[in-house]
Design a protein around this motif. Structure first.
Motif, PDB file in Angstrom:
ATOM      1  N   LEU A  66       0.821  -1.203   0.000  1.00 23.66           N
ATOM      2  CA  LEU A  66       0.000   0.000   0.000  1.00 23.66           C
ATOM      3  C   LEU A  66       0.860   1.261   0.000  1.00 23.66           C
ATOM      4  O   LEU A  66       0.528   2.250  -0.652  1.00 23.66           O
ATOM      5  N   GLU A  67       1.976   1.202   0.707  1.00 18.54           N
ATOM      6  CA  GLU A  67       2.908   2.339   0.717  1.00 18.54           C
ATOM      7  C   GLU A  67       3.535   2.518  -0.671  1.00 18.54           C
ATOM      8  O   GLU A  67       3.595   3.633  -1.197  1.00 18.54           O
ATOM      9  N   ARG A  68       3.960   1.441  -1.265  1.00 11.96           N
ATOM     10  CA  ARG A  68       4.560   1.488  -2.604  1.00 11.96           C
ATOM     11  C   ARG A  68       3.578   2.028  -3.631  1.00 11.96           C
ATOM     12  O   ARG A  68       3.934   2.775  -4.546  1.00 11.96           O
ATOM     13  N   GLY A  69       2.284   1.682  -3.464  1.00  8.17           N
ATOM     14  CA  GLY A  69       1.254   2.130  -4.387  1.00  8.17           C
ATOM     15  C   GLY A  69       0.774   3.549  -4.125  1.00  8.17           C
ATOM     16  O   GLY A  69      -0.092   4.047  -4.842  1.00  8.17           O
ATOM     17  N   GLY A  70       1.308   4.187  -3.096  1.00  6.75           N
ATOM     18  CA  GLY A  70       0.943   5.564  -2.810  1.00  6.75           C
ATOM     19  C   GLY A  70      -0.343   5.732  -2.016  1.00  6.75           C
ATOM     20  O   GLY A  70      -0.847   6.844  -1.888  1.00  6.75           O
ATOM     21  N   LEU A  71      -0.866   4.643  -1.451  1.00  6.94           N
ATOM     22  CA  LEU A  71      -2.118   4.716  -0.699  1.00  6.94           C
ATOM     23  C   LEU A  71      -1.899   4.943   0.794  1.00  6.94           C
ATOM     24  O   LEU A  71      -2.780   5.455   1.488  1.00  6.94           O
ATOM     25  N   VAL A  72      -0.740   4.532   1.286  1.00 10.52           N
ATOM     26  CA  VAL A  72      -0.420   4.638   2.715  1.00 10.52           C
ATOM     27  C   VAL A  72       0.933   5.312   2.875  1.00 10.52           C
ATOM     28  O   VAL A  72       1.851   5.081   2.084  1.00 10.52           O
ATOM     29  N   ARG A  73       1.020   6.144   3.897  1.00  9.39           N
ATOM     30  CA  ARG A  73       2.278   6.819   4.242  1.00  9.39           C
ATOM     31  C   ARG A  73       2.777   6.254   5.570  1.00  9.39           C
ATOM     32  O   ARG A  73       2.021   6.126   6.526  1.00  9.39           O
ATOM     33  N   ARG A  74       4.044   5.896   5.595  1.00 15.15           N
ATOM     34  CA  ARG A  74       4.702   5.399   6.811  1.00 15.15           C
ATOM     35  C   ARG A  74       5.523   6.548   7.372  1.00 15.15           C
ATOM     36  O   ARG A  74       6.354   7.132   6.677  1.00 15.15           O
ATOM     37  N   THR A  75       5.303   6.875   8.665  1.00 13.28           N
ATOM     38  CA  THR A  75       5.997   7.987   9.293  1.00 13.28           C
ATOM     39  C   THR A  75       6.658   7.519  10.579  1.00 13.28           C
ATOM     40  O   THR A  75       5.994   6.889  11.420  1.00 13.28           O
ATOM     41  N   VAL A  76       7.931   7.840  10.735  1.00  9.59           N
ATOM     42  CA  VAL A  76       8.622   7.574  11.988  1.00  9.59           C
ATOM     43  C   VAL A  76       8.435   8.804  12.859  1.00  9.59           C
ATOM     44  O   VAL A  76       8.826   9.906  12.484  1.00  9.59           O
ATOM     45  N   SER A  82      11.277   6.210  19.551  1.00  8.61           N
ATOM     46  CA  SER A  82      10.581   6.515  18.297  1.00  8.61           C
ATOM     47  C   SER A  82       9.601   5.399  17.950  1.00  8.61           C
ATOM     48  O   SER A  82       9.753   4.260  18.349  1.00  8.61           O
ATOM     49  N   ARG A  83       8.575   5.767  17.223  1.00 12.70           N
ATOM     50  CA  ARG A  83       7.563   4.797  16.811  1.00 12.70           C
ATOM     51  C   ARG A  83       7.176   5.070  15.364  1.00 12.70           C
ATOM     52  O   ARG A  83       7.417   6.149  14.833  1.00 12.70           O
ATOM     53  N   VAL A  84       6.544   4.091  14.754  1.00 10.43           N
ATOM     54  CA  VAL A  84       6.127   4.195  13.357  1.00 10.43           C
ATOM     55  C   VAL A  84       4.601   4.227  13.310  1.00 10.43           C
ATOM     56  O   VAL A  84       3.934   3.456  14.006  1.00 10.43           O
ATOM     57  N   GLU A  85       4.071   5.128  12.499  1.00  6.37           N
ATOM     58  CA  GLU A  85       2.629   5.193  12.280  1.00  6.37           C
ATOM     59  C   GLU A  85       2.346   5.093  10.783  1.00  6.37           C
ATOM     60  O   GLU A  85       3.164   5.507   9.963  1.00  6.37           O
ATOM     61  N   TYR A  86       1.194   4.553  10.475  1.00  5.95           N
ATOM     62  CA  TYR A  86       0.734   4.423   9.097  1.00  5.95           C
ATOM     63  C   TYR A  86      -0.537   5.238   8.959  1.00  5.95           C
ATOM     64  O   TYR A  86      -1.388   5.231   9.846  1.00  5.95           O
ATOM     65  N   GLU A  87      -0.670   5.947   7.831  1.00  9.46           N
ATOM     66  CA  GLU A  87      -1.877   6.722   7.575  1.00  9.46           C
ATOM     67  C   GLU A  87      -2.171   6.727   6.086  1.00  9.46           C
ATOM     68  O   GLU A  87      -1.288   6.515   5.261  1.00  9.46           O
ATOM     69  N   LEU A  88      -3.429   6.973   5.774  1.00  9.36           N
ATOM     70  CA  LEU A  88      -3.828   7.050   4.377  1.00  9.36           C
ATOM     71  C   LEU A  88      -3.329   8.350   3.758  1.00  9.36           C
ATOM     72  O   LEU A  88      -3.370   9.403   4.393  1.00  9.36           O
ATOM     73  N   THR A  89      -2.881   8.257   2.539  1.00  6.78           N
ATOM     74  CA  THR A  89      -2.548   9.444   1.755  1.00  6.78           C
ATOM     75  C   THR A  89      -3.855   9.953   1.134  1.00  6.78           C
ATOM     76  O   THR A  89      -4.881   9.268   1.206  1.00  6.78           O
ATOM     77  N   PRO A  90      -3.835  11.120   0.506  1.00  7.50           N
ATOM     78  CA  PRO A  90      -5.043  11.557  -0.208  1.00  7.50           C
ATOM     79  C   PRO A  90      -5.514  10.519  -1.244  1.00  7.50           C
ATOM     80  O   PRO A  90      -6.719  10.283  -1.394  1.00  7.50           O
TER      81      PRO A  90
END
Length: 129
Positions: A66-76, A82-90
């Motif tokens: 999903l990240e590769r396809g531009g649907l999800v953004r991974r943020t440290v 530190s932690r990692v969160e995932y969220e939807l892109t536009p």
């Protein structure tokens, strides 16, 4: 503080499990991941709660796809540990409307989908036996 995701969000008899329409590059878990992220960013451990049927490896694979396809953004997120969160892109958010239509369709045809699945499984058993 955001609400935790319910553990039974995608129980075995949820229409999403019968929905024959696949979203997100054909990965069978992608649509469920997108639904989990619809209300905002989530950590991996939060996603694991309603997606208990998915292995950690399978969830990681779905998130990366999903990240590769531009649907999800991974943020440290920096800070104390530190932690990692995932969220939807536009682009990912744009999937929510067609997914809602597909889910409504699955709900409308729930009985037919169950009947077809049960009929097929019974026929498969007859052929194997």
């Amino acid at each position: 503080m955001r609400q935790p995701l319910p553990a039974d969000m995608f129980d075995e008899l949820c229409p999403s499990s019968l929905n024959p329409i696949r979203f997100g590059f054909g990965d069978k878990w992608a649509a469920l991941v997108i639904r989990c992220l619809q209300d905002g960013p989530r950590r991996f451990s939060e996603l694991r709660v309603p997606l208990g049927r998915v292995t950690a490896k399978g969830l990681t694979r779905s998130l990366r796809s999903l990240e590769r396809g531009g649907l999800v953004r991974r943020t440290v997120v920096a800070g104390a540990g530190s932690r990692v969160e995932y969220e939807l892109t536009p682009l990912g958010r744009s999937m929510l409307a067609p997914m809602a239509v597909a889910c409504a369709w699955a709900e409308d045809h729930w009985d037919e989908l169950l009947e077809a699945r049960e009929s097929h499984d019974a026929a498969s058993l007859d052929r194997a036996g």
